[in-house]
Design a protein around this motif. Structure first.
Motif, PDB file in Angstrom:
ATOM      1  N   TYR A 139     -41.785 -32.321  92.271  1.00 48.23           N
ATOM      2  CA  TYR A 139     -43.045 -32.795  92.833  1.00 48.23           C
ATOM      3  C   TYR A 139     -43.275 -34.283  92.588  1.00 48.23           C
ATOM      4  O   TYR A 139     -43.011 -34.793  91.507  1.00 48.23           O
ATOM      5  N   ILE A 166     -48.844 -35.304  96.412  1.00 48.67           N
ATOM      6  CA  ILE A 166     -48.674 -33.889  96.746  1.00 48.67           C
ATOM      7  C   ILE A 166     -49.892 -33.309  97.458  1.00 48.67           C
ATOM      8  O   ILE A 166     -49.770 -32.587  98.451  1.00 48.67           O
ATOM      9  N   ASN A 194     -40.140 -25.199  92.801  1.00 52.53           N
ATOM     10  CA  ASN A 194     -41.469 -25.648  92.365  1.00 52.53           C
ATOM     11  C   ASN A 194     -42.543 -24.637  92.727  1.00 52.53           C
ATOM     12  O   ASN A 194     -42.501 -24.038  93.812  1.00 52.53           O
TER      13      ASN A 194
END
Length: 380
Positions: free
Chosen positions: A192, A197, A329
């Motif tokens: 990330y 994000i 993730n």
């Protein structure tokens, strides 16, 4: 006198406390196949805590007092159970599929691409901003088939305004990182980018590819609905046989009445991967796995990102040898609030990842994360 008080105190303290925390485990399975259901949303109504079932269908959490528990999944009929019905060890809950009947094609005057563009714009407008997302993040990394690095963290994202960038302020409450190999961690094993994000998720950046003029020629767009599940529509966008390049298969689930997106998922199919010419130059990457999924939640009048899951695998050509790398993730909003939190500028986290941040462990926050690790993940 004091003896009497002492006896009364001991009697009272021995009674069960109604506010005592109790560990609970729910295993969510398909009624017909008995297989575990992944990505089922579990909400503790009393505390508004969100949880998500893992690949084994498991959700574990601490419960304080009685509460209704809502269990939802876009492919199943949702149910609500009372916490008093849960067993002491674990409780198996079965859901009935609502997409196992025949699909119906929705005929529209507009091209599905235009409908998707309209859905994205309306969804961006409807997302609740300002808002605060309390998020649990977890990342697993594999190098040459072996787990090599792990990190997770508990953080707050404060969404400030509805600008094009969906400006956010990030504060990290707790975090930990663990290297499982002696080798130095390379930049390839970083997932990330925490700086952008939320901007990506709140602007539906991953769908931009489908809005281009070339997408009409490269993708077959279809809108579907299931006769047992007419609350949702599904836009399917699949690359045509003649399409070239690393193109994903997309599925977008949306509410046709509210005209907002509820779920986005994509993956690169084995057929597409087989068409990609292998690269051999130094530093190049050959993708062998790629998938993505986000879930958005409507809770009362709030509409926000609930979770995301991304997975990518690739072979990196490095001088005289290659590296097989996998990154997985998870992102889960455990609680959402419209309340603004106070912070100092020095507390704002501006780095791209948690990799460079010193471990801060105040509690066993991963046990209350709402995302239970699978047996495989626990071994790592």
């Amino acid at each position: 006198m004091w003896k009497t008080v002492l006896v009364l105190f001991l009697m009272i303290s021995s009674l069960p406390s109604f506010s005592q925390k109790v560990d609970k485990i729910i295993v969510i399975k398909d009624k017909e196949t008995n297989l575990p259901i992944e990505d089922a949303t579990v909400t503790i109504v009393k505390t508004r805590q969100n949880l998500l079932s893992n690949k084994d269908g498991i959700v574990s959490f601490e419960l304080t007092g009685a509460s209704n528990i809502q269990i939802r999944h876009s492919s199943y009929l949702g149910i609500t159970v009372r916490s008093v019905m849960l067993k002491d060890d674990s409780t198996v809950i079965y859901l009935r599929s609502n997409v196992n009947d025949l699909e119906e094609i929705v005929v529209t005057k507009k091209h599905p691409q235009k409908i998707l563009a309209s859905l994205i714009e309306n969804s961006k407008k409807q997302l609740t901003i300002p808002g605060r997302l309390k998020v649990y993040s977890r990342e697993f990394f594999k190098l040459n088939g072996k787990y090599s690095y792990y990190n997770d963290g508990l953080m707050n994202f404060q969404l400030m305004d509805k600008s094009k960038k969906a400006k956010t302020v990030l504060l990290v409450e707790q975090n930990r990182s663990k290297s499982l190999i002696e080798e130095e961690i390379s930049a390839d094993l970083l997932g990330y980018n925490l700086n952008d994000i939320m901007e990506n998720y709140y602007n539906f950046k991953y769908l931009n590819l489908l809005l281009t003029a070339s997408a009409k020629k490269e993708y077959d767009f279809v809108i579907k609905v299931y006769s047992k599940n007419k609350e949702y529509n599904l836009i399917s966008a699949v690359p045509i046989d003649k399409a070239e390049g690393l193109l994903d298969d997309f599925s977008i689930i949306y509410d046709p009445k509210k005209k907002i997106i509820l779920e986005v998922s994509s993956f690169v199919s084995p057929i597409v991967l087989s068409k990609i010419k292998e690269k051999t130059s130094n530093g190049s990457k050959n993708i062998n796995k790629s998938s993505f999924k986000t879930i958005y939640k409507i809770q009362n009048s709030d509409y926000y990102l609930l979770s995301s899951k991304e997975e990518i695998g690739f072979e990196k050509i490095d001088k005289n040898h290659t590296k097989d790398i996998e990154v997985r993730n998870y992102f889960l909003t455990t609680n959402f609030s419209t309340q603004h939190y106070e912070y100092k500028d020095t507390e704002v986290y501006k780095d791209k990842t948690l990799y460079n941040k010193t471990d801060v462990i105040l509690t066993d926050y991963w046990n209350d994360s709402g995302l239970t690790a699978t047996a495989e993940e626990m071994k790592s």
